[in-house]
Design a protein around this motif. Structure first.
Motif, PDB file in Angstrom:
ATOM      1  N   ILE A  90      -2.895 -10.221 -10.166  1.00 52.78           N
ATOM      2  CA  ILE A  90      -2.707  -9.216  -9.120  1.00 52.78           C
ATOM      3  C   ILE A  90      -3.963  -8.338  -9.077  1.00 52.78           C
ATOM      4  CG2 ILE A  90      -1.284  -7.302  -8.274  1.00 52.78           C
ATOM      5  CD1 ILE A  90       0.253  -9.901  -8.365  1.00 52.78           C
ATOM      6  N   SER A  91      -4.513  -8.098  -7.901  1.00 55.63           N
ATOM      7  CA  SER A  91      -5.683  -7.230  -7.764  1.00 55.63           C
ATOM      8  C   SER A  91      -5.259  -5.865  -7.250  1.00 55.63           C
ATOM      9  CB  SER A  91      -6.702  -7.852  -6.806  1.00 55.63           C
ATOM     10  OG  SER A  91      -7.414  -8.893  -7.436  1.00 55.63           O
ATOM     11  N   LEU A  92      -6.071  -4.857  -7.592  1.00 55.41           N
ATOM     12  CA  LEU A  92      -5.753  -3.474  -7.229  1.00 55.41           C
ATOM     13  C   LEU A  92      -6.986  -2.804  -6.624  1.00 55.41           C
ATOM     14  CD1 LEU A  92      -4.486  -4.083 -10.372  1.00 55.41           C
ATOM     15  CD2 LEU A  92      -3.073  -2.193  -9.575  1.00 55.41           C
ATOM     16  N   ALA A  93      -6.718  -1.890  -5.696  1.00 58.96           N
ATOM     17  CA  ALA A  93      -7.806  -1.190  -5.013  1.00 58.96           C
ATOM     18  C   ALA A  93      -7.338   0.208  -4.589  1.00 58.96           C
ATOM     19  CB  ALA A  93      -8.283  -1.998  -3.808  1.00 58.96           C
ATOM     20  N   TYR A  94      -8.307   1.054  -4.158  1.00 59.64           N
ATOM     21  CA  TYR A  94      -7.947   2.418  -3.716  1.00 59.64           C
ATOM     22  C   TYR A  94      -9.031   2.926  -2.773  1.00 59.64           C
ATOM     23  CZ  TYR A  94     -11.593   5.114  -6.019  1.00 59.64           C
ATOM     24  OH  TYR A  94     -12.799   5.678  -6.348  1.00 59.64           O
ATOM     25  N   ARG A  95      -8.716   3.990  -2.106  1.00 60.17           N
ATOM     26  CA  ARG A  95      -9.728   4.778  -1.388  1.00 60.17           C
ATOM     27  C   ARG A  95      -9.186   6.162  -1.112  1.00 60.17           C
ATOM     28  NH1 ARG A  95      -9.276   5.750   4.169  1.00 60.17           N
ATOM     29  NH2 ARG A  95      -7.975   4.318   5.404  1.00 60.17           N
ATOM     30  N   THR A  96     -10.105   7.063  -0.852  1.00 60.36           N
ATOM     31  CA  THR A  96      -9.720   8.427  -0.475  1.00 60.36           C
ATOM     32  C   THR A  96      -9.317   8.444   0.991  1.00 60.36           C
ATOM     33  OG1 THR A  96     -11.272   9.337  -2.079  1.00 60.36           O
ATOM     34  CG2 THR A  96     -10.469  10.826  -0.362  1.00 60.36           C
ATOM     35  N   VAL A  97      -8.252   9.190   1.302  1.00 53.64           N
ATOM     36  CA  VAL A  97      -7.741   9.294   2.669  1.00 53.64           C
ATOM     37  C   VAL A  97      -7.998  10.719   3.169  1.00 53.64           C
ATOM     38  CG1 VAL A  97      -5.701   9.141   4.136  1.00 53.64           C
ATOM     39  CG2 VAL A  97      -5.975   7.566   2.201  1.00 53.64           C
TER      40      VAL A  97
ATOM     41  N   GLU B 232      -2.212  -0.682   9.057  1.00 51.11           N
ATOM     42  CA  GLU B 232      -3.549  -1.175   9.366  1.00 51.11           C
ATOM     43  C   GLU B 232      -4.601  -0.074   9.272  1.00 51.11           C
ATOM     44  OE1 GLU B 232      -0.919  -1.463  11.334  1.00 51.11           O
ATOM     45  OE2 GLU B 232      -0.399  -3.596  11.202  1.00 51.11           O
ATOM     46  N   SER B 233      -4.158   1.175   9.489  1.00 54.06           N
ATOM     47  CA  SER B 233      -5.101   2.293   9.457  1.00 54.06           C
ATOM     48  C   SER B 233      -5.591   2.597   8.055  1.00 54.06           C
ATOM     49  CB  SER B 233      -4.434   3.553  10.045  1.00 54.06           C
ATOM     50  OG  SER B 233      -3.977   3.321  11.361  1.00 54.06           O
ATOM     51  N   PHE B 234      -4.809   2.224   7.054  1.00 50.73           N
ATOM     52  CA  PHE B 234      -5.151   2.570   5.675  1.00 50.73           C
ATOM     53  C   PHE B 234      -5.654   1.367   4.864  1.00 50.73           C
ATOM     54  CE2 PHE B 234      -1.747   5.407   7.120  1.00 50.73           C
ATOM     55  CZ  PHE B 234      -2.340   6.643   6.944  1.00 50.73           C
ATOM     56  N   GLU B 235      -5.373   0.174   5.356  1.00 49.60           N
ATOM     57  CA  GLU B 235      -5.730  -1.019   4.583  1.00 49.60           C
ATOM     58  C   GLU B 235      -7.104  -1.542   4.990  1.00 49.60           C
ATOM     59  OE1 GLU B 235      -2.396  -3.707   4.986  1.00 49.60           O
ATOM     60  OE2 GLU B 235      -1.290  -2.691   3.390  1.00 49.60           O
ATOM     61  N   ASN B 236      -8.100  -0.692   4.834  1.00 51.08           N
ATOM     62  CA  ASN B 236      -9.488  -1.059   5.108  1.00 51.08           C
ATOM     63  C   ASN B 236     -10.414  -0.134   4.334  1.00 51.08           C
ATOM     64  OD1 ASN B 236     -10.053   1.387   6.883  1.00 51.08           O
ATOM     65  ND2 ASN B 236      -8.435   0.380   8.100  1.00 51.08           N
ATOM     66  N   ASN B 237     -11.659  -0.584   4.153  1.00 52.64           N
ATOM     67  CA  ASN B 237     -12.684   0.221   3.464  1.00 52.64           C
ATOM     68  C   ASN B 237     -12.261   0.673   2.068  1.00 52.64           C
ATOM     69  OD1 ASN B 237     -14.439   0.105   5.744  1.00 52.64           O
ATOM     70  ND2 ASN B 237     -13.224   1.746   6.716  1.00 52.64           N
ATOM     71  N   LEU B 238     -11.517  -0.164   1.372  1.00 55.85           N
ATOM     72  CA  LEU B 238     -11.064   0.215   0.038  1.00 55.85           C
ATOM     73  C   LEU B 238     -12.110  -0.125  -1.023  1.00 55.85           C
ATOM     74  CD1 LEU B 238      -8.232  -0.121   1.678  1.00 55.85           C
ATOM     75  CD2 LEU B 238      -7.262  -0.150  -0.608  1.00 55.85           C
ATOM     76  N   ASN B 239     -11.926   0.498  -2.195  1.00 50.93           N
ATOM     77  CA  ASN B 239     -12.775   0.230  -3.362  1.00 50.93           C
ATOM     78  C   ASN B 239     -12.004  -0.662  -4.338  1.00 50.93           C
ATOM     79  OD1 ASN B 239     -14.720   2.252  -2.425  1.00 50.93           O
ATOM     80  ND2 ASN B 239     -13.173   3.757  -3.073  1.00 50.93           N
ATOM     81  N   TYR B 240     -12.599  -1.791  -4.665  1.00 49.94           N
ATOM     82  CA  TYR B 240     -11.944  -2.727  -5.584  1.00 49.94           C
ATOM     83  C   TYR B 240     -12.011  -2.173  -7.010  1.00 49.94           C
ATOM     84  CZ  TYR B 240     -10.539  -7.137  -7.736  1.00 49.94           C
ATOM     85  OH  TYR B 240      -9.870  -8.097  -8.437  1.00 49.94           O
TER      86      TYR B 240
ATOM     87  N   THR C 225       0.845  -1.191   0.000  1.00 51.20           N
ATOM     88  CA  THR C 225       0.000   0.000   0.000  1.00 51.20           C
ATOM     89  C   THR C 225       0.879   1.239   0.000  1.00 51.20           C
ATOM     90  OG1 THR C 225      -1.698  -1.180   1.262  1.00 51.20           O
ATOM     91  CG2 THR C 225      -1.860   1.222   1.210  1.00 51.20           C
ATOM     92  N   VAL C 226       0.462   2.245  -0.754  1.00 51.11           N
ATOM     93  CA  VAL C 226       1.135   3.550  -0.729  1.00 51.11           C
ATOM     94  C   VAL C 226       0.086   4.645  -0.525  1.00 51.11           C
ATOM     95  CG1 VAL C 226       3.033   2.821  -2.207  1.00 51.11           C
ATOM     96  CG2 VAL C 226       1.008   3.826  -3.236  1.00 51.11           C
ATOM     97  N   ILE C 227       0.522   5.718   0.102  1.00 51.74           N
ATOM     98  CA  ILE C 227      -0.328   6.908   0.268  1.00 51.74           C
ATOM     99  C   ILE C 227       0.178   7.953  -0.716  1.00 51.74           C
ATOM    100  CG2 ILE C 227      -1.299   8.576   1.869  1.00 51.74           C
ATOM    101  CD1 ILE C 227      -1.815   5.583   2.534  1.00 51.74           C
ATOM    102  N   VAL C 228      -0.728   8.425  -1.577  1.00 50.21           N
ATOM    103  CA  VAL C 228      -0.357   9.331  -2.667  1.00 50.21           C
ATOM    104  C   VAL C 228      -1.140  10.635  -2.552  1.00 50.21           C
ATOM    105  CG1 VAL C 228      -0.367   9.655  -5.167  1.00 50.21           C
ATOM    106  CG2 VAL C 228       0.177   7.410  -4.205  1.00 50.21           C
ATOM    107  N   GLU C 229      -0.434  11.727  -2.794  1.00 50.57           N
ATOM    108  CA  GLU C 229      -1.102  13.034  -2.911  1.00 50.57           C
ATOM    109  C   GLU C 229      -1.085  13.422  -4.386  1.00 50.57           C
ATOM    110  OE1 GLU C 229      -0.759  17.673  -1.351  1.00 50.57           O
ATOM    111  OE2 GLU C 229       0.622  16.148  -0.600  1.00 50.57           O
TER     112      GLU C 229
ATOM    113  N   GLU D  32      -5.597  15.943  -3.518  1.00 52.78           N
ATOM    114  CA  GLU D  32      -6.371  14.822  -3.005  1.00 52.78           C
ATOM    115  C   GLU D  32      -5.424  13.743  -2.496  1.00 52.78           C
ATOM    116  OE1 GLU D  32     -10.028  11.917  -4.523  1.00 52.78           O
ATOM    117  OE2 GLU D  32      -8.695  12.880  -5.975  1.00 52.78           O
ATOM    118  N   LYS D  33      -5.780  13.127  -1.370  1.00 54.50           N
ATOM    119  CA  LYS D  33      -4.967  12.052  -0.784  1.00 54.50           C
ATOM    120  C   LYS D  33      -5.662  10.717  -1.041  1.00 54.50           C
ATOM    121  CE  LYS D  33      -2.614  15.355   1.423  1.00 54.50           C
ATOM    122  NZ  LYS D  33      -3.574  16.481   1.377  1.00 54.50           N
ATOM    123  N   LEU D  34      -4.891   9.770  -1.585  1.00 63.27           N
ATOM    124  CA  LEU D  34      -5.441   8.469  -1.934  1.00 63.27           C
ATOM    125  C   LEU D  34      -4.540   7.350  -1.408  1.00 63.27           C
ATOM    126  CD1 LEU D  34      -6.322   9.116  -5.704  1.00 63.27           C
ATOM    127  CD2 LEU D  34      -7.931   9.105  -3.782  1.00 63.27           C
ATOM    128  N   ALA D  35      -5.162   6.245  -1.023  1.00 58.47           N
ATOM    129  CA  ALA D  35      -4.424   5.026  -0.682  1.00 58.47           C
ATOM    130  C   ALA D  35      -4.543   4.064  -1.864  1.00 58.47           C
ATOM    131  CB  ALA D  35      -4.986   4.386   0.575  1.00 58.47           C
TER     132      ALA D  35
END
Length: 994
Positions: free
Chosen positions: A533-540, A555-563, A472-476, A481-484
């Motif tokens: 390989i599967s990919l997902a994201y969410r807004t942080v 663990e704080s970022f690896e939840n509630n993601l959009n597949y 997982t990476v956190i991207v601005e 916008e901040k995305l995981a």
């Protein structure tokens, strides 16, 4: 504690049990006193080589050969009769063959030396409660060692305290990807080397993470040591059928030479004077084809040169002969049938369909086509233009836009362009490189997204962890916008998702429903050999990013993601692999794939290159039941569990064996040998070296191959390409066919000489002395003109049209089969008979039968008739044998056919030999002094009519003889039922390809 007897159990026991068995302490390590005791008991941690070999003994062995003894004797006799040119040639031949043999003797020791060099010189070990750095040589069972990224493992060890550990075990298993290790698990007893995830092996490389391990095996007890032991126990180079045939022929010819010498003496009533002895020696030398060994060696040398131009380097000359008899090619997958480059070739996003990505390798060029789902817009194909055609964001859906960005930014690899060579290359994990290349094809590569224009910035990276199997990476973004972004194994990514992105719309979904939804697509890709390989994201939110980066928890970022979707990656087959497999089948050669990969992947690649039929294969149908459900495919542990009797009872050996170990490969080679098959084995890793050694022909990869594999092999492919093997087999077949051709010509010409010269002993002068039909000088000149030069030319003949359409030659039939012997004898007797007949016609039919007196010693007017008869005989015998050489270009097809006449000048060496023979014949007949004083013959005039009449008779005979052979002889190579089946498959493959 006796680790040597328990080295195969440590993957099946816990760390605590390993500590107990090895009597060690993982907190303090061994004591110095215990280390010394164990060194005495177990020895040093090194691979043991063979005893040293005396160079003088090796050199002496090169001369302990029947043909060599005879050649040395022939050389001495040549000097005795003052034929210094021929004597020198003979001794040069002997020296050349000795040098080649001497060089080959040291290959076994070099193999083990290269294994020794692979061990790491130092390692970190815990002893007396302290961390120490010692030489790997000093490790003992029970030592506790530490390893981290970049280290070479010093010995086989049971792992514990593993932290994101991955090791490169390609040298043992052949798998292209690093293996994730876990010291907390206990494996099954039947698990193969590649599946023992709680062990690390000597000489493998740590590619990621760190760990500690308890040494349980050192030196020859390690997995790499077992390979070294197999190499040392493998039989050395045996004599091939060609070698044995030549030895047998040498003994027979030696017997004939001695017999003929006695015949000459008997014909002269054992009144042995200088001229009789000279004739006997000349006749004996004429029997021995002293140029044969030279021509065989030089033909093979020329073949080696030709094969090197075709990217195949030959280390052992005798392997060329065996190549023509190969019935089975057992090939490694990675880098041989495939390109050894992970490539992203497919993607999928819900509701939008499948994306097909073209372009192989690291260069970011290719087209991406979206195949829309049939239930939404059947038949519609949306084209997404590649970077060089200026893609705009309006061309790309939101889902695919995010898929590409996650591929680029949730990624630690780079792709670079070498300005000097123009080549593209990747740096980092092979899977991540393939994803970076894919994103760059769209203009979404990491450098493009993070530049001053797009301003994407990676704030934090949570690296791939084998325990969670995701990254997982956190991207601005440039807009703030901040995305995981997340990528990883589907089951682990799905666990972190609560929503799915479908055509730009986010919908809530449970993890179970989501996995059930994507599972059919995963299975579909897996059946095609793709790694998914599967990919997902969410807004942080900003509140989640409070505090320093070091304090953020994954663990704080690896939840509630959009597949978002998934991508399929694989090691693509070489474009020419399928065509090469087809050519092998057409030639009656079975291709088998032995790989360390997963059976689903192996099966998919085998189907793509045509090794097995395009069958549907479910993983649950493999294993023990795989023998009945899919006999073409087996897993190594099932094959290894079978007894030799069970293997031999199989109707066919498997075409694909997955999860291979070194023992599996050797076991298959042994099974093939029991079926009288001639096996070639290809490979590149240390794991391949035992089978390379045990195979009839070992073929190593030159680009990616280890030194061990190269030293254990007979042939090295400099381009690592399976298609090169096919060309090498074709060259091997061509060379053996040519060896037969010039053998027939060489020995057939000797038979012709013997017939002529032996029957000639019946001609006697008024004193009752034998009048020789040729002088000793003429005999030796004829032998030189009609021997080596045309034979060397025949050795360069191009392959016949059906070279790769016939099944493999039976390696056990040797050089002299029934047809070869018949060709030699029949043609030899006909040519010798025509020649001595012309001698008789000049003397007794067209002449008065006066044989003069002492015409063997020199010219006298009473010897004119004899000298003219000798001139006729010399011209007839010499030029007829050269005509015979043209007939030997193809021992089945007509010499004077339109096709052959068109190619009469194609073999320049043969044509030059023919012209040279004419020139020397004319000089020997017509140069004053040379003709009567040296060759003891006179120039001829009307006698040329007899010579040309002999030519005509020979060509008529040659045509009739080949026609009769065509009617009465079986085809050169009769295909077996299996080979006919392979040829039928090849025909179907060609039709499908067209």
């Amino acid at each position: 504690m006796d680790s040597s007897n328990t080295v195969n159990i440590f993957h099946t026991i816990s760390v605590e049990e390993a500590i107990s068995n090895l009597e060690t302490n993982i907190t303090t390590g061994l004591t110095s006193q215990e280390v010394e005791l164990r060194k005495v008991k177990y020895g040093l941690n090194q691979l043991v080589g063979e005893d040293g070999v005396s160079p003088w003994k090796v050199l002496l062995r090169q001369f302990l050969n029947v043909m060599v003894f005879i050649l040395i004797g022939a050389g001495i006799l040549s000097y005795a009769i003052k034929d210094f040119a021929e004597g020198t040639v003979v001794f040069v031949i002997v020296a050349l063959n000795a040098a080649i043999g001497f060089y080959q003797e040291f290959k076994a020791e070099k193999t083990v030396d290269s294994l020794r060099k692979m061990t790491s010189p130092n390692c970190k070990v815990l002893r007396d409660g302290k961390q120490q750095t010692i030489q790997t040589l000093d490790l003992v069972p029970g030592d506790v060692i530490s390893m981290e990224s970049g280290d070479v493992v010093g010995a086989d060890c049971r792992l514990f305290n593993t932290h994101n550990l991955e090791t490169d075990e390609a040298l043992l298993t052949g798998e292209a990807l690093p293996i994730q290790k876990n010291g907390n698990i206990v494996c099954q007893a039947e698990d193969s080397v590649g599946d023992r995830l709680n062990l690390a092996y000597s000489s493998t490389i740590v590619t990621k993470g760190r760990s500690q391990g308890i040494v349980y095996a050192i030196g020859m007890n390690t997995e790499i040591g077992k390979i070294a032991e197999k190499l040392l126990s493998a039989e050395g180079n045996k004599k091939t059928q060609l070698n044995r045939s030549l030895d047998k022929m040498a003994l027979i010819l030696l017997g004939i030479a001695l017999l003929l010498a006695i015949v000459v003496f008997a014909a002269n009533k054992f009144k042995i004077n200088g001229e009789v002895l000279l004739y006997a020696v000349s006749l004996a030398i004429a029997v021995i084809p002293e140029g044969l060994m030279a021509v065989v060696t030089l033909t093979m040398a020329l073949g080696v040169r030709q094969m090197s131009k075709q990217q195949a380097l030959v280390r052992q000359l005798n392997s060329i002969e065996i190549l023509g008899s190969v019935t089975d090619i057992c090939s490694d997958k990675t880098g041989t049938l495939t390109q050894s480059k992970m490539v992203l070739v497919r993607a999928w996003t819900p509701k939008e369909g499948i994306y097909h990505i073209s372009g192989l390798g690291f260069e970011p060029v290719g087209e991406i086509l979206c195949e829309a789902p049939s239930n939404e817009s059947s038949g519609t194909v949306n084209h997404i233009k590649p970077k060089e055609e200026r893609v705009t964001k309006s061309n790309i859906s939101k889902s695919f836009d995010l898929l590409a960005k996650v591929s680029a930014l949730c990624n630690m690899s780079e792709i670079k362009h070498d300005q000097d060579t123009g080549e593209w290359y990747g740096v980092g994990d092979p899977t991540e490189i393939s994803m970076q290349v894919f994103a760059t094809k769209l203009g979404y590569g990491k450098p493009s997204l993070t530049n001053s224009k797009n301003k994407h910035k990676v704030l934090c990276e949570f690296q791939f962890d084998s325990s969670v199997k995701r990254m997982t990476v956190i991207v601005e973004t440039g807009t703030g916008e901040k995305l995981a972004f997340m990528k990883g194994a589907t089951e682990r990514v799905v666990d972190a998702c609560t929503h799915i992105l479908e055509s730009g719309i986010t919908t809530e979904i449970s993890s179970t429903d989501l996995y059930n939804y994507v599972e059919p697509r995963i299975e579909s890709m897996a059946e095609d050999g793709l790694r998914v390989i599967s990919l997902a994201y969410r807004t942080v939110s900003d509140s989640e990013l409070e505090g320093p980066v070091d304090s953020w928890k994954r663990e704080s970022f690896e939840n509630n993601l959009n597949y978002i979707g998934l991508v399929g990656i694989y090691d693509p087959p070489r474009p020419e692999s399928r065509t090469s497999v087809e050519k092998c089948f057409q030639a009656g050669i079975m291709v088998r794939m032995l790989t360390g990969d997963h059976p689903i992947t192996a099966t998919a690649i085998a189907k793509q290159v045509g090794i097995i039929p395009d069958i549907k294969l479910d993983e649950k149908n493999l294993g023990a039941s795989g023998i009945s459900v899919a006999p073409s495919v087996m897993i190594a542990k099932d094959f290894d569990a079978m007894t030799p009797e069970q293997i031999d009872s199989l109707p066919e050996l498997p075409a694909v064996i997955a999860r291979c170990t070194p023992d599996t490969k050797v076991k298959l080679i042994e099974a093939l040998h029991r079926r009288k098959a001639i096996a070639a084995m290809t490979g590149d890793g240390v794991n391949d070296s035992p089978s390379l050694k045990f195979a009839d022909v070992g073929i190593a990869m030159g680009m990616t191959g280890s030194d061990v594999a190269k030293q254990a092999s007979a042939i090295i492919l400099t381009d690592d390409n399976f298609s090169t093997i096919v060309r090498a087999v074709a060259e091997g077949r061509r060379m053996f066919t040519n060896i037969r051709k010039f053998t027939i010509e060489l020995i057939g010409s000797n038979v012709a000489e013997l017939v002529c010269l032996t029957i000639g002993l019946a001609f006697r002068d008024v004193n009752g002395k034998t009048v020789f039909p040729l002088s000793p000088v003429a005999i030796l000149t004829n032998n030189m003109l009609t021997g080596t030069p045309p034979a060397m030319a025949l050795g360069t003949e191009k392959a016949l049209p059906d070279n790769m359409h016939n099944p493999p030659r039976d390696v056990n039939e040797g050089l002299f089969n029934r047809e070869v012997i018949l060709d030699i004898c029949v043609n030899g007797f006909v040519i010798g008979g025509l020649s001595i007949t012309s001698y008789w016609l000049v003397l007794n039919v067209f002449g008065d039968g006066n044989l003069g007196q002492n015409c063997n010693l020199g010219y006298h007017p009473s010897c004119e008739l004899v000298f003219r008869a000798r001139g006729t005989n010399f011209a007839n015998l010499t030029l007829l044998i050269l005509m015979f050489a043209y007939s030997c270009r193809d021992t089945r097809r007509q010499t004077l056919s339109k096709e052959k006449i068109k190619t009469i000048f194609e073999n320049r060496g043969l044509f030059a030999s023919f012209i040279s023979a004419w020139v020397i014949t004319l000089l020997a007949l017509y140069v004053p002094g040379l003709n009567k004083n040296v060759f003891k013959q006179s120039g001829i005039t009307w006698e040329w009519g007899l010579v040309f009449a002999s030519f005509a008779i020979f060509f008529v005979f040659d045509a009739l003889y080949k026609y009769i052979k065509k009617l009465t002889f079986a085809p050169l190579y009769t295909p077996t039922e299996k080979q006919l089946e392979l040829q039928e498959i090849a025909t179907k493959m060609a039709q499908e390809y067209e």
